[in-house]
Design a protein around this motif. Structure first.
Motif, PDB file in Angstrom:
ATOM      1  N   LYS A  93      46.451 -13.074 -31.732  1.00  0.00           N
ATOM      2  CA  LYS A  93      45.252 -13.301 -32.548  1.00  0.00           C
ATOM      3  C   LYS A  93      44.024 -12.692 -31.860  1.00  0.00           C
ATOM      4  O   LYS A  93      43.175 -12.068 -32.508  1.00  0.00           O
ATOM      5  N   ALA A  94      43.948 -12.875 -30.555  1.00  0.00           N
ATOM      6  CA  ALA A  94      42.808 -12.324 -29.804  1.00  0.00           C
ATOM      7  C   ALA A  94      42.787 -10.796 -29.918  1.00  0.00           C
ATOM      8  O   ALA A  94      41.715 -10.197 -30.072  1.00  0.00           O
TER       9      ALA A  94
ATOM     10  N   VAL B 277      31.090 -12.669 -27.833  1.00  0.00           N
ATOM     11  CA  VAL B 277      32.139 -11.644 -27.737  1.00  0.00           C
ATOM     12  C   VAL B 277      32.290 -11.212 -26.271  1.00  0.00           C
ATOM     13  O   VAL B 277      33.408 -11.018 -25.774  1.00  0.00           O
TER      14      VAL B 277
ATOM     15  N   GLU C  81      38.148 -16.238 -33.475  1.00  0.00           N
ATOM     16  CA  GLU C  81      39.054 -15.083 -33.553  1.00  0.00           C
ATOM     17  C   GLU C  81      39.326 -14.423 -32.214  1.00  0.00           C
ATOM     18  O   GLU C  81      40.253 -13.622 -32.104  1.00  0.00           O
ATOM     19  N   PHE C  82      38.525 -14.726 -31.207  1.00  0.00           N
ATOM     20  CA  PHE C  82      38.679 -13.985 -29.959  1.00  0.00           C
ATOM     21  C   PHE C  82      38.638 -14.902 -28.731  1.00  0.00           C
ATOM     22  O   PHE C  82      39.673 -15.189 -28.115  1.00  0.00           O
TER      23      PHE C  82
ATOM     24  N   ARG D 284      43.939  -9.059 -32.396  1.00  0.00           N
ATOM     25  CA  ARG D 284      43.448  -8.751 -33.760  1.00  0.00           C
ATOM     26  C   ARG D 284      41.939  -8.963 -33.824  1.00  0.00           C
ATOM     27  O   ARG D 284      41.220  -8.221 -34.491  1.00  0.00           O
ATOM     28  N   GLY D 285      41.465  -9.978 -33.115  1.00  0.00           N
ATOM     29  CA  GLY D 285      40.022 -10.241 -33.069  1.00  0.00           C
ATOM     30  C   GLY D 285      39.277  -9.055 -32.467  1.00  0.00           C
ATOM     31  O   GLY D 285      38.219  -8.657 -32.965  1.00  0.00           O
TER      32      GLY D 285
ATOM     33  N   TYR E 133      38.999  -6.485 -35.067  1.00  0.00           N
ATOM     34  CA  TYR E 133      37.972  -6.858 -36.051  1.00  0.00           C
ATOM     35  C   TYR E 133      36.571  -6.515 -35.504  1.00  0.00           C
ATOM     36  O   TYR E 133      35.759  -5.875 -36.193  1.00  0.00           O
TER      37      TYR E 133
ATOM     38  N   ARG F 199      32.719 -16.900 -35.327  1.00  0.00           N
ATOM     39  CA  ARG F 199      33.852 -15.992 -35.519  1.00  0.00           C
ATOM     40  C   ARG F 199      34.331 -15.438 -34.178  1.00  0.00           C
ATOM     41  O   ARG F 199      35.531 -15.291 -33.955  1.00  0.00           O
ATOM     42  N   ALA F 200      33.388 -15.153 -33.300  1.00  0.00           N
ATOM     43  CA  ALA F 200      33.765 -14.655 -31.958  1.00  0.00           C
ATOM     44  C   ALA F 200      34.596 -15.709 -31.227  1.00  0.00           C
ATOM     45  O   ALA F 200      35.555 -15.390 -30.518  1.00  0.00           O
TER      46      ALA F 200
END
Ligand code: GTS
Length: 218
Positions: free
Chosen positions: A140-141, A170, A105-106, A143-144, A147, A101-102
């Motif tokens: 998107k980053a 992360v 999403e990031f 938003r990551g 999150y 996910r890291a």
């Protein structure tokens, strides 16, 4: 063992920090692959990693392992004490999920922003750029980051109570974000506090000193 990487790259940082956590840096010979001249896209390097990315671990018998997650899993298992990637089935599952996910999403989103909506590695290396896609990935980053801020409001580390490979992923995102001057939103207080905490770890300090020593001469 050898690692093919570039000394201050955010993805290479993930493996270097994992090595420092495991006190294994002295067991590795680093082979420098210059991203800025596009060495990673030349046939010689593509024979080492089809994906043309860094880092790559090369074992003494010639086995090649690419992908930060795979490299970290291998290194972490060598001492039968896989603290970074999970000791129990549950830890392994959660850490793997949060690491992925890291990336999605990031970290990978920051990377796409860098390669598509900034000069990236320069015109000799960036042969195709799509600015609109790059800017979407920047958003998107961001938003990551929000999150992970929510995750860190609930627990001290990205995958729960312990520092793990997911924190390092992360952190890779934070390192890349800082290189491309993508600021962490002010309101992400939990993410900022976590960042300060992990930056104080000896492994991260050691990585920082390696970066400050500068580019290798080979
Ligand atoms: N999924 C890969 C991994 O986890 O190892 C991604 C690796 C990656 O993108 N590495 C960067 C790269 O090779 C290195 S750095 O940008 O962090 O220094 N980028 C070069 C390129 O052209 O994509």
């Amino acid at each position: 063992m050898k690692i093919h990487d570039w000394f201050n790259g955010p993805y290479p940082a993930r493996v270097r920090i994992a090595l420092a956590e495991k006190d294994m840096l002295s067991r590795i010979d680093f082979v420098s692959v210059n991203l800025w001249t596009g060495e990673h896209k030349q046939p010689e390097f593509l024979a080492i990693n089809y994906s043309g990315t860094l880092p790559v671990l090369e074992l003494d018998d010639g086995t090649l392992i690419a992908e930060c997650t795979a490299i970290t899993q291998y290194l972490d298992a060598l001492d039968d004490n896989p603290v970074l990637t999970g000791r129990t089935a549950l830890e392994k599952g959660v850490i793997h999920m949060m690491t992925k996910r890291a990336e999605i999403e990031f970290l990978d989103a920051v990377s796409v922003y860098f390669h598509h909506a900034t000069p990236g590695l320069g015109p000799q290396v960036e042969l195709y750029q799509n600015q609109e896609w790059g800017l979407r990935m920047r958003d998107k980053a961001l938003r990551g980051m929000q999150y992970f801020d929510r995750v860190l409001q609930q627990q001290p580390y990205v995958a729960g109570d312990h520092f793990s490979m997911a924190d390092i992923a992360v952190l890779g995102g934070m390192i890349f974000a800082s290189l491309v001057k993508l600021a962490v939103p002010e309101e992400c207080e939990a993410l900022r506090a976590w960042h300060a905490r992990v930056q104080a770890r000896p492994s991260v300090q050691q990585w920082q000193r390696m970066v400050e020593r500068g580019a290798p001469q080979n």
